[in-house]
Write a protein that holds these residues in place. Structure first.
Motif, PDB file in Angstrom:
ATOM      1  N   ASP A  18       0.827  -1.149  -0.106  1.00  0.00           N
ATOM      2  CA  ASP A  18       0.199  -0.073  -0.079  1.00  0.00           C
ATOM      3  C   ASP A  18       0.837   1.260  -0.039  1.00  0.00           C
ATOM      4  N   LEU A  19       0.944   2.060  -0.934  1.00  0.00           N
ATOM      5  CA  LEU A  19       1.671   3.144  -1.128  1.00  0.00           C
ATOM      6  C   LEU A  19       1.136   4.346  -0.593  1.00  0.00           C
ATOM      7  N   GLY A  20       1.233   4.521   0.780  1.00  0.00           N
ATOM      8  CA  GLY A  20       0.505   5.631   1.651  1.00  0.00           C
ATOM      9  C   GLY A  20       1.585   6.502   1.905  1.00  0.00           C
ATOM     10  N   ILE A  21       1.618   6.841   3.244  1.00  0.00           N
ATOM     11  CA  ILE A  21       2.359   8.224   3.706  1.00  0.00           C
ATOM     12  C   ILE A  21       3.188   7.531   4.916  1.00  0.00           C
ATOM     13  N   GLY A  22       3.083   6.222   5.204  1.00  0.00           N
ATOM     14  CA  GLY A  22       4.072   5.493   6.290  1.00  0.00           C
ATOM     15  C   GLY A  22       5.531   5.684   6.290  1.00  0.00           C
ATOM     16  N   GLY A  23       6.010   5.410   7.182  1.00  0.00           N
ATOM     17  CA  GLY A  23       7.695   5.209   7.435  1.00  0.00           C
ATOM     18  C   GLY A  23       8.025   4.012   6.459  1.00  0.00           C
ATOM     19  N   ALA A  24       7.294   3.197   6.212  1.00  0.00           N
ATOM     20  CA  ALA A  24       7.639   1.934   5.206  1.00  0.00           C
ATOM     21  C   ALA A  24       7.605   2.460   3.799  1.00  0.00           C
ATOM     22  N   GLU A  25       6.602   3.216   3.392  1.00  0.00           N
ATOM     23  CA  GLU A  25       6.477   3.835   2.193  1.00  0.00           C
ATOM     24  C   GLU A  25       7.285   4.798   2.110  1.00  0.00           C
ATOM     25  N   ARG A  26       7.785   5.519   2.816  1.00  0.00           N
ATOM     26  CA  ARG A  26       8.851   6.564   2.640  1.00  0.00           C
ATOM     27  C   ARG A  26      10.290   6.209   2.361  1.00  0.00           C
ATOM     28  N   LEU A  27      10.525   4.829   2.927  1.00  0.00           N
ATOM     29  CA  LEU A  27      11.702   4.094   2.746  1.00  0.00           C
ATOM     30  C   LEU A  27      11.543   3.550   1.239  1.00  0.00           C
ATOM     31  N   VAL A  28      10.384   3.024   0.825  1.00  0.00           N
ATOM     32  CA  VAL A  28      10.494   2.422  -0.482  1.00  0.00           C
ATOM     33  C   VAL A  28      10.626   3.572  -1.535  1.00  0.00           C
ATOM     34  N   VAL A  29      10.049   4.946  -1.263  1.00  0.00           N
ATOM     35  CA  VAL A  29      10.059   5.859  -2.343  1.00  0.00           C
ATOM     36  C   VAL A  29      11.637   6.352  -2.240  1.00  0.00           C
ATOM     37  N   ASP A  30      12.159   6.162  -1.108  1.00  0.00           N
ATOM     38  CA  ASP A  30      13.791   6.922  -1.154  1.00  0.00           C
ATOM     39  C   ASP A  30      14.624   5.832  -1.857  1.00  0.00           C
ATOM     40  N   ALA A  31      14.334   4.593  -1.603  1.00  0.00           N
ATOM     41  CA  ALA A  31      15.133   3.712  -2.229  1.00  0.00           C
ATOM     42  C   ALA A  31      15.102   3.569  -3.348  1.00  0.00           C
ATOM     43  N   ALA A  32      13.700   3.786  -4.363  1.00  0.00           N
ATOM     44  CA  ALA A  32      13.424   3.630  -5.532  1.00  0.00           C
ATOM     45  C   ALA A  32      14.134   5.135  -6.166  1.00  0.00           C
ATOM     46  N   ILE A  33      14.225   6.099  -5.719  1.00  0.00           N
ATOM     47  CA  ILE A  33      14.700   7.285  -6.073  1.00  0.00           C
ATOM     48  C   ILE A  33      16.164   7.445  -5.969  1.00  0.00           C
ATOM     49  N   SER A  34      16.816   6.810  -5.194  1.00  0.00           N
ATOM     50  CA  SER A  34      18.133   6.442  -5.020  1.00  0.00           C
ATOM     51  C   SER A  34      18.661   5.611  -6.149  1.00  0.00           C
ATOM     52  N   LEU A  35      18.305   4.641  -6.484  1.00  0.00           N
ATOM     53  CA  LEU A  35      18.587   3.688  -7.411  1.00  0.00           C
ATOM     54  C   LEU A  35      18.348   4.325  -8.690  1.00  0.00           C
ATOM     55  N   GLN A  36      17.269   5.131  -8.901  1.00  0.00           N
ATOM     56  CA  GLN A  36      16.983   5.920 -10.235  1.00  0.00           C
ATOM     57  C   GLN A  36      17.939   6.892 -10.290  1.00  0.00           C
ATOM     58  N   LYS A  37      18.524   7.617  -9.385  1.00  0.00           N
ATOM     59  CA  LYS A  37      19.661   8.619  -9.712  1.00  0.00           C
ATOM     60  C   LYS A  37      20.752   7.737  -9.867  1.00  0.00           C
ATOM     61  N   ARG A  38      21.129   6.591  -9.595  1.00  0.00           N
ATOM     62  CA  ARG A  38      22.338   6.081  -9.901  1.00  0.00           C
ATOM     63  C   ARG A  38      22.136   5.370 -11.145  1.00  0.00           C
ATOM     64  N   GLY A  39      21.132   5.736 -11.928  1.00  0.00           N
ATOM     65  CA  GLY A  39      21.316   5.093 -13.335  1.00  0.00           C
ATOM     66  C   GLY A  39      20.152   3.923 -13.472  1.00  0.00           C
ATOM     67  N   HIS A  40      19.752   3.423 -12.912  1.00  0.00           N
ATOM     68  CA  HIS A  40      19.077   2.156 -13.055  1.00  0.00           C
ATOM     69  C   HIS A  40      17.331   2.747 -13.257  1.00  0.00           C
ATOM     70  N   ARG A  41      16.871   1.408 -14.088  1.00  0.00           N
ATOM     71  CA  ARG A  41      15.486   1.911 -14.305  1.00  0.00           C
ATOM     72  C   ARG A  41      14.314   1.124 -13.192  1.00  0.00           C
ATOM     73  N   VAL A  42      13.624   2.104 -12.693  1.00  0.00           N
ATOM     74  CA  VAL A  42      12.776   1.566 -11.512  1.00  0.00           C
ATOM     75  C   VAL A  42      11.315   1.745 -11.735  1.00  0.00           C
ATOM     76  N   ALA A  43      10.663   0.620 -11.291  1.00  0.00           N
ATOM     77  CA  ALA A  43       9.099   0.900 -11.317  1.00  0.00           C
ATOM     78  C   ALA A  43       8.621   0.095  -9.757  1.00  0.00           C
ATOM     79  N   ILE A  44       7.557   0.896  -9.602  1.00  0.00           N
ATOM     80  CA  ILE A  44       6.869   0.271  -8.501  1.00  0.00           C
ATOM     81  C   ILE A  44       5.416  -0.389  -8.578  1.00  0.00           C
ATOM     82  N   TYR A  45       5.302  -1.562  -8.158  1.00  0.00           N
ATOM     83  CA  TYR A  45       3.929  -2.108  -8.233  1.00  0.00           C
ATOM     84  C   TYR A  45       3.593  -2.239  -6.791  1.00  0.00           C
ATOM     85  N   THR A  46       2.180  -1.886  -6.634  1.00  0.00           N
ATOM     86  CA  THR A  46       1.335  -1.748  -5.489  1.00  0.00           C
ATOM     87  C   THR A  46      -0.138  -2.332  -5.573  1.00  0.00           C
TER      88      THR A  46
END
Length: 484
Positions: A13-41
């Motif tokens: 569930d992609l809401g606004i909790g701490g677990a969601e913040r972690l997933v969003v930040d992890a995805a952004i960090s990998l995206q910034k490092r040149g990787h292609r990222v998608a999130i399924y929820t």
């Protein structure tokens, strides 16, 4: 140089909790490092999510929610959640895209099916789910037993297992003795850019939050395990005339947190807290989420108001702005369910202290956010906060009693500004040095690349069992739904 990878995140569930913040930040960090990222929820409400998931920064794909309900007659949540996660796994497997790695968190049940995508599975364990579930009766124990066993063995199917703190690492080792694995620790980080954005002071949702009082802030989902009642009791002690800890009507407790009208516990607990605050002699007010439907508003405590119209002259309630301002000045406790990101940023910019009340919290992203925003934190002396908060330097670690929390809150409220600012600066520096997103992204990338060097193998037995599980339980769920 690491070659660009194709990585998918699988999150319930992609809401606004701490677990969601972690997933969003992890995805952004990998995206910034040149990787292609998608999130399924399975669920993504654009009115109740982080900006990066709705503004096009991240590719979000929703599925797995069209056949199985969230619950059956208000029960069987875990069964329905697992079934929905398996349906989501089916969508990932059927997608034309082929992934190098799948970042799975919270639910391990879909891992055996996801392995048939040919991707390596990276499982991020926030905390063993079976330790969070209640077992107050024999029926609950029998009901949970197969799911607990399922969690352990499906977790073991991951190619790499990572946890969020040393506390969770030790808990994992004791919780899953059959696995014989000690997971690695990857502490969540903050995307500093998110917290460095200036507050939109023209936002009408901030009107009811502006006050001359010192703000004591709590940010947590409205769930009983978060023990938000501890903040209420401690605050009431602070205002107690006999204790003489702080002057009356000089501070305001703001209880902000995730609130979903679909979740029965969220609605029940918020009303329980409102009733408890009134029993403690505190004046309360609840501000409805800006986009709450009429049905959702009916689930909020009596007397709930709408933030944008708190001081609007065109209200038809007969009160003028001065009268409303006087009423708000008398409020001791302000409930802010399902707050916006701008409201969060504003509150963290003006709060005198943040109280974090869960006991044995696996990590807790709120203390990190608060310290980065130069706000001292009062938290329970257990779990993850012991690894993030420096007692007496960036905040205070207390036993989970109202008296200890009240003493720490009073100390911060009465502290001289230069000492208070020094604590805030120490917290900011600690988070900036230790919990930065760049360092987190580099470690995450290193772990994923290392995982890809090892062969992955799909378990035929577990795959067949999970397929049978889907067929049988979906049929049973639909039958129960019809029957109830």
């Amino acid at each position: 140089m690491v070659r660009p990878l194709n990585i998918a995140f699988v999150h319930p569930d992609l809401g606004i909790g701490g677990a969601e913040r972690l997933v969003v930040d992890a995805a952004i960090s990998l995206q910034k490092r040149g990787h292609r990222v998608a999130i399924y929820t399975m669920h993504h409400d654009i009115s109740h999510c982080f900006a990066e998931t709705r503004d096009g920064t991240l590719d979000v794909r929703v599925g797995g929610n069209w056949l199985v309900p969230r619950s059956i007659g208000g029960r069987l949540y875990i069964l329905c959640t697992i079934l929905r996660s398996l349906m989501l796994a089916r969508q990932v497997a059927n997608d034309a895209e082929k992934y190098d790695a799948l970042f799975v968190d919270q639910l391990s049940a879909p891992i055996p099916l996801l392995k048939y995508t040919g991707a390596h599975i990276f499982f991020y364990c926030h905390f063993p789910d079976y330790l969070l579930a209640r077992r107050d009766s024999l029926w609950q124990k029998l009901y949970r037993a197969p799911f607990d066993l399922l969690e352990e063995f499906t977790t073991g199917e991951a190619d790499e297992i990572v946890v969020n703190s040393r506390f969770t690492q030790e808990t994992f080792r004791m919780a899953f003795p059959h696995l014989g694995k000690i997971p690695k620790v990857l502490t969540p980080a903050l995307n500093f850019e998110t917290y460095d954005r200036p507050v939109d002071n023209d936002d009408p949702l901030l009107r009811a939050l502006r006050t001359q009082k010192h703000i004591v802030l709590s940010i947590n989902r409205f769930e009983r395990k978060k023990d938000i009642a501890l903040a209420l009791k401690a605050f009431a002690l602070c205002l107690n005339e006999k204790s003489k800890r702080i002057a009356a009507n000089t501070c305001l407790l703001v209880l902000a947190g995730g609130w979903d009208p679909r979740v029965v516990e969220n609605t029940q607990y918020l009303n329980e807290l409102d009733a408890q605050a009134k029993q403690l002699g505190l004046c309360t007010r609840t501000i409805a989420p800006s986009r709450a439907s009429k049905e959702a508003r009916s689930l909020l405590p009596e007397g709930t108001i709408s933030a944008p119209t708190v001081f609007d002259d065109d209200d038809d309630d007969g009160d003028d702005d001065a009268s409303k301002a006087e009423q708000m000045a008398l409020v001791d406790v302000l409930f802010l369910p399902s707050f916006s990101e701008n409201q969060r940023a504003f509150l963290l910019s003006v709060a005198r202290c943040v109280v974090y009340t869960p006991t044995n919290e696996h990590l807790g992203i709120v203390p990190l956010e608060s310290m980065y925003m130069r706000v001292p934190v009062v938290a329970v002396n257990s779990g993850g906060p012991r690894e993030t908060i420096q007692h007496g330097v960036t905040g205070y670690l207390c036993e989970p009693t109202a008296d200890e929390f009240a003493a720490a809150i009073s100390k911060l409220l009465s502290m001289k500004d230069d000492r208070w600012q020094a604590m805030g600066d120490a917290g900011h520096d600690r988070v900036k040095i230790t919990f930065g997103l760049d360092s987190f992204g580099a470690k995450l990338e290193q772990l994923i690349v290392g995982m890809l060097q090892r062969p992955t193998r799909a378990s035929v037995v577990l795959g067949v069992l999970m397929t049978l599980f889907i067929i049988c339980t979906v049929g049973l769920t639909l039958l129960l739904t019809w029957w109830l």
